[in-house]
Structures are given as C-alpha cells and as structure tokens.
Design a protein around this motif. Structure first.
Motif, PDB file in Angstrom:
ATOM      1  N   THR A 302       0.760  -1.376  -0.068  1.00 24.10           N
ATOM      2  CA  THR A 302       0.005   0.016   0.148  1.00 24.10           C
ATOM      3  C   THR A 302       0.876   1.161  -0.090  1.00 24.10           C
ATOM      4  O   THR A 302       0.504   2.406   0.526  1.00 24.10           O
ATOM      5  CB  THR A 302      -1.019  -0.171   1.142  1.00 24.10           C
ATOM      6  OG1 THR A 302      -0.286  -0.082   2.364  1.00 24.10           O
ATOM      7  CG2 THR A 302      -1.949  -1.198   1.119  1.00 24.10           C
ATOM      8  N   ASN A 303       1.955   1.032  -0.471  1.00 19.66           N
ATOM      9  CA  ASN A 303       3.040   2.389  -0.829  1.00 19.66           C
ATOM     10  C   ASN A 303       3.768   2.257  -1.732  1.00 19.66           C
ATOM     11  O   ASN A 303       4.190   0.771  -2.179  1.00 19.66           O
ATOM     12  CB  ASN A 303       3.520   2.708   0.602  1.00 19.66           C
ATOM     13  CG  ASN A 303       4.722   1.671   1.169  1.00 19.66           C
ATOM     14  OD1 ASN A 303       5.861   1.717   0.495  1.00 19.66           O
ATOM     15  ND2 ASN A 303       4.199   1.248   2.172  1.00 19.66           N
ATOM     16  N   SER A 304       4.318   3.154  -2.369  1.00 20.11           N
ATOM     17  CA  SER A 304       5.047   2.855  -3.742  1.00 20.11           C
ATOM     18  C   SER A 304       6.347   2.411  -3.320  1.00 20.11           C
ATOM     19  O   SER A 304       6.991   1.531  -4.190  1.00 20.11           O
ATOM     20  CB  SER A 304       5.442   4.413  -4.225  1.00 20.11           C
ATOM     21  OG  SER A 304       4.295   5.000  -4.969  1.00 20.11           O
ATOM     22  N   ARG A 305       7.109   2.736  -2.152  1.00 22.49           N
ATOM     23  CA  ARG A 305       8.498   2.083  -1.721  1.00 22.49           C
ATOM     24  C   ARG A 305       8.417   0.544  -1.806  1.00 22.49           C
ATOM     25  O   ARG A 305       9.062  -0.290  -2.540  1.00 22.49           O
ATOM     26  CB  ARG A 305       8.832   2.503  -0.603  1.00 22.49           C
ATOM     27  CG  ARG A 305      10.303   2.307  -0.101  1.00 22.49           C
ATOM     28  CD  ARG A 305      10.663   2.569   1.416  1.00 22.49           C
ATOM     29  NE  ARG A 305       9.516   1.903   2.367  1.00 22.49           N
ATOM     30  CZ  ARG A 305       8.782   2.795   3.202  1.00 22.49           C
ATOM     31  NH1 ARG A 305       8.827   3.934   3.188  1.00 22.49           N
ATOM     32  NH2 ARG A 305       7.922   1.947   3.724  1.00 22.49           N
ATOM     33  N   ASP A 306       7.306  -0.099  -1.066  1.00 23.21           N
ATOM     34  CA  ASP A 306       7.017  -1.464  -0.899  1.00 23.21           C
ATOM     35  C   ASP A 306       6.833  -1.989  -2.309  1.00 23.21           C
ATOM     36  O   ASP A 306       7.356  -3.267  -2.423  1.00 23.21           O
ATOM     37  CB  ASP A 306       6.119  -1.916   0.253  1.00 23.21           C
ATOM     38  CG  ASP A 306       6.663  -1.361   1.609  1.00 23.21           C
ATOM     39  OD1 ASP A 306       7.824  -1.071   1.840  1.00 23.21           O
ATOM     40  OD2 ASP A 306       5.721  -1.221   2.425  1.00 23.21           O
TER      41      ASP A 306
END
Length: 628
Positions: A302-306
């Motif tokens: 639920t985030n771009s980094r992960d």
C-alpha cells in the motif's frame, strides 16, 4: 607678517580641500567596487532536501536534470521539508529541467500535503509534516541578507551519520541549560540530550512521524530530517487518482531477459509516479505466459516504496503469450473484495504485449469491459510482415479496447522507448471522469422517477407503485460515484421527494422510497416533466447518463408534447402506463423508438413483471452506444 599668516591659512585650506575631494573620490571608488562585488549563490545537488538546510530563507542554484522521479517531492505549492528543493522548484514551475537560481523560504508544517503531476514531476501526498517550504524566483527581497554558504543540519562524516540525534540546539532562551534545568538522558546510540522538566518522553514512545512531537518542540534538532534515517514518509496516496489497478505483464519466453528487466523497471517507475496509498491508487501485478499468476494483489503493498521492492523480485515465467487467458483470469479473480477491490474506485487493467498475443483477446476484453474493467493495451514492437500470418486477431487492440480514438492504447516501436508512455499512461488511468469503460449500465446513471400521485391511483396502488420503483432501484449499483436516484411526485402540483445528492447507498434510497407519502389530486403530466427537468435533472452530473422513468395511471390534463420534446433533448425517457393510461400519450413521452421505452400494464399488481424488461432495455441501449 599678516600676509604670511594669510598665505599659510590659504595653503592649509587648500590642502584640506584636496584631501576632502580625494577622500570623497576614494569613497565613491570603494562604493563602486562594493557594488561590483557579486553575491555568491550556493550550488546544491538535485537530491538535497530542504529539511537538511537550517537557514530559514536562502537563494541557491540548482543543476540540470532535477525532473527525475528519484528526487522525491511531497506537496503542491507548499512542500514538506523532506522534499528535494530543486525537484519542488521544477514541479512548481519556477525552474525547468535545465536548472537555475531559486529563492527558498521555510514556513510552518502542514496537516496535509496534496500530491499532483505538474511540469513533468509527480509530487506525492503526505498526511502531515513538521516543516514546509515555498519556492519562488530568485529575486532578493529588500532588507534580507542571504547566506553565501548554507548551514546544514548535520555533518556528512560517517561518524555523524551514526548518531540518531545531534548535540542539542536550543531554539529559545527558555530551553538553554540554566534557564530551564532538565535531566540528562541518552538515546539508543549513546548521544546525550537535554530533557526539559515536565516532558515525559522516551524514544520508544516517540511518534517519529508526528510533527511537533515532544523532543522537537523542546528545541532539539535531529541530525537527519527524519529520526529514523532508513525510512521516508509513507504517503496515503494521491486522492485525485483513486483507482484499483492491475498490470498484466508479458512473461513469455519470446520477450527475453533483457526486455523483461526493462518491463519491470517501467512498472517500478509507474509505481513511483502513481503515489500508491490507501487513499489513492492501489496496484497489483499479474504475469502471464502459458497461464497467468498473481504476484501480488491490491491489498499486498500500500505504498510506492514497498511496491517497487516487490516488483524488483519478480522472475520471468516463460511459455506462450496467452494475454486473452490472463484478461479472463483478471476479470474473474483479481478485482474481488478479498483481493482489496474497494468497490467505488474505477477498475483498470493495463496489458503489456511484446509482439502479439498467442491467443484471442477480443472476447475476453469485451467481457472484462462489461464487468466494469477499463482495459488499456501497451503493445511493443509488434509483428513484422513475415510474422503477421501468426497473429490470431489482426488489429486486435482496436477490437479489445472500448474506444478507437487512442485513449486506451499505446504502441511503442521499441522497448527502449517504453518509458515515453509513462506519464501519458499515468495521466489517463487517473482521469476518472474519462474512464468510460468502468461504467456499466448499472453504475453510470442518474435515474429520476416521476411518480403519478393523483386521486385515481389510490393509497393501496400507490404503495404498489413505490414497490415497483424500489424493485427497479435494487438492480443498480448505488453510490455517490455510481448510479444515483431521485424522485418527484406529481398531481396538479409537483413535489421533489429527494434529489440525486440526498442518498448515497442502496439501503438509504430504498428507505426513502418507502417513506414517500401519497399526495392525491389531478394529473398534470406535462408540468411534471418540466418540473423534473428543472428541479431534479438540473443537478445531474455532466458525465452521467440521465434516465427519467415516468409512471402514470391516466391521461394528462395538460399537453405533454412540448415538455416531452424538451425532455428528449436532455434525458432518456421511459414511460410506464397502468390501467387508464393513454397508450399514444406514453409513446409521445417515451424516447424513440417508443417500443423500447414505453410499457403498459393493465393492472397495478402486474407492474413487477416489467422490471426485467426495463432493466434489459436500459442495458442493451447502454452497450450499443459508442463511448467516445
């Protein structure tokens, strides 16, 4: 003797005047030299964050190339201090990608930062941050002295980076030792800091994401902008791009390892540009070869980094390029509630194809569209002349997407040009107003019921009419972004029972229908149509289909022709007559062709039989219309 004295006085005066003139001239020369001294503007790199610079206001020179997505920017107009200074300058339009001088001014932290795409830079959203900054053109303000060398919040030495906190920097006299005596404590790295009396804080209890937490309010400045250096702020996602997105990537043997790596890098760049988060877009990935397989669904990351980290770990499956089978798999399995589908968000599937599919995609794509999925195709390279005989569906892209004007398809001549589609694709998948393929016949309309409440209907039959209205409403997907329902009751007069914006759930709409009270009176159907156009459909959304469903049990006391013609220009009208209704009048009211839009029941108790026919006709008409 007097003459000698006068001569000496004249000489002294003359010498004084010479010295005075010489001094003035020297001062002028010095002033000119001072004016000619140029202000030394510090040069910074693209990755320098505003939070690393202590100076509250400064002028800097940015290099070229700061438009790159790797230089993260958070916010719009006002930027979180964790942003790249130069990246923010490009995003705001103060600089272009060639670099230049800018003026930066620190301001207070914000409770929220809105992400947006501007000037080739995708900024990210952020729920809150403790410090902000504004970027403007490098015009020095009067009375302000700008530093020729910047003061950074920490040293670049490895020893300094090992510490979590620097030696305390006191922001006011109240925080200086002696002015406010405190207790010496140590953080986890052994660095001492001053705890003001009354501040009950432990590092284990610190909310590192919250601006204005106790340590920061007490006047302590961290060595890094973040107290946990390995983390960057996690965005809640861009709320202007709240879509549920599936990428179908080509893992067939023909693509090769090098092109598969380019495809993965493209996905990682998309993940970064989209600003993934629970309040914005969510993204999953399906790889297809002989058979499709989900690498991760909408709720996995639920985030771009992960998401970027997960994309890097994808390995190629090999096999044929069965894209049609993959689309069918996504239609049946991917966009489920269990896999993170949010219901009110548009569903989007982007299919990447190297060359051409080895199975048929047209039928699978049509079924996906009818299920409310927006299908995008990115085709790379394609078949050369001697390979076209192997293509199962020539011109398959135009047959697979719902528009033929290029909105839903991209063709790239070479894999090395794939990155050029990144920003156009992001812009299109986030344009929720134009995602017509996610709009089915059941979730795309504003439906206004115009209900005859005249004396001839009677209380019992009126309840039957309301049940008929409820049965029709049940068939639609009702929400503030899907189908909306409103109702007008009429006799000689008219009454707005509830408008389109009143209720945003099916349960609320059905309850509102039950609560409509029987009015009783005459039958002025023409006036009721005009009233519905003005008081109900005037507030319909521009991108919605507008359906008027009029139910009457008798002939109108006024003329219906002119109001009906006005209605046909604005809405699709269905006329339902019962008992003593005039068939020819129903056909005048109904949209052409009348056989598809007018219905007659000889008894109120038979109204329920027409629900399936009306729904079927609404959907048939919807699916037959071009959505360009």
């Amino acid at each position: 003797m007097g003459t000698v004295v006068l001569t000496m006085k004249a000489s002294v005066i003359e010498m004084f005047l010479v010295l005075l003139v010489t001094g003035i001239h020297s001062n002028k020369e010095m002033t000119k030299k001072i004016k000619r001294l140029k202000f030394n503007v510090p040069q910074i790199n693209c990755d320098v964050k505003a939070g690393k610079i202590i100076n509250p206001e400064f002028i800097v020179k940015c290099p070229a190339g700061c438009q790159d997505p790797k230089y993260h920017v958070y916010g719009t107009d006002v930027y979180a201090s964790y942003s790249s200074v130069c990246g923010a300058a490009v995003h705001s339009g103060v600089l272009d990608n060639s670099g230049g001088k800018i003026l930066v001014r620190k301001v207070a932290g914000q409770s929220g930062y809105k992400g947006s795409y501007s000037n080739g830079v995708q900024s990210l959203s952020l729920p809150r941050w403790r410090e902000s900054f504004i970027v403007s053109e490098s015009k020095p303000q009067k009375g302000v002295t700008y530093p020729s060398a910047l003061t950074y919040s920490s040293s670049k030495t490895p020893a300094a980076k090992a510490d979590l906190w620097s030696t305390p920097t006191y922001t006011s006299s109240q925080n200086r030792p002696g002015a406010n005596p405190g207790v010496q404590r140590q953080d986890s790295s052994g660095a001492a800091f001053q705890k003001p009396v009354g501040a009950d804080v432990s590092l284990g209890e610190m909310d590192f994401w919250k601006p204005g937490s106790v340590l920061l309010d007490a006047g302590f400045v961290p060595k890094e902008e973040l107290s946990t250096q390995s983390l960057e702020p996690v965005s809640l996602g861009d709320p202007n791009c709240k879509v549920d997105l599936s990428f179908l990537i080509d893992g067939s043997s023909s693509i090769g390892k090098r092109r598969f790596r380019i495809q993965k890098q493209f996905l990682a760049d998309i993940a970064q540009a989209l600003d993934i988060g629970p309040a914005g877009p969510l993204m999953g990935v399906v790889q297809y070869g002989d058979n499709p397989a989900t690498h991760f669904n909408l709720r996995t990351h639920t985030n771009s980094r992960d998401l970027k980290t997960a994309i890097e770990k994808i390995t190629q499956r090999g096999g044929l390029a069965n894209a049609g089978r993959a689309i069918s798999f996504v239609t049946k399995n991917f966009f489920s509630k269990a896999n993170g589908n949010r219901g009110g968000s548009p569903n989007v599937a982007v299919v990447l194809v190297d060359g051409w599919p080895t199975d048929k995609v047209e039928e699978a794509s049509r079924l996906a569209r009818e299920s409310g999925i927006n299908i995008f195709f990115i085709t790379i390279e394609g078949a050369v002349e001697n390979e076209k005989q192997y293509v199962l569906e020539p011109n398959f892209v135009n047959k697979a997407v719902c528009r033929t004007n290029g909105f839903y398809s991209f063709h790239v001549q070479s894999w090395f040009g794939l990155h050029k589609t990144l920003q156009p694709l992001v812009k299109r998948v986030c344009d929720t107003e134009r995602l017509a393929c996610s709009k089915t016949c059941l979730n795309s309309a504003d439906i206004g019921f115009v209900i005859d409440g005249s004396s001839s209907v009677g209380t019992g039959n009126f309840r039957t009419v309301l049940q008929f209205v409820a049965n029709l409403s049940k068939e639609f997907e009702i929400s503030d972004t899907d189908t909306r329902v409103g109702a007008v009751q009429y006799t000689y007069e008219q009454r707005l029972e509830f408008g389109f914006d009143k209720y945003s759930s099916k349960a609320d709409v059905l309850n509102a229908i039950k609560r409509v009270g029987y009015w009783s009176g005459g039958t002025s159907t023409g006036a009721a149509i005009n009233y519905a156009l003005e008081q109900l459909f005037q507030k319909s959304k521009p991108n919605k289909r507008k359906l008027m469903i009029l139910i009457t049990d008798g002939r109108s006391y006024d003329d219906v022709r002119i109001p009906a013609l006005a209605a046909h220009l604005k809405v699709i009208t269905y006329a339902v007559g019962v008992a003593w209704a005039a068939q020819e009048e129903l056909e005048v009211i109904a949209t052409h062709p009348a056989r598809d839009h007018s219905f007659f029941a000889d008894d109120f108790d038979n109204l329920y039989q027409y629900v399936p026919r009306i729904i079927r006709n609404i959907c048939t008409e919807f699916n037959s219309q071009p959505r360009n």
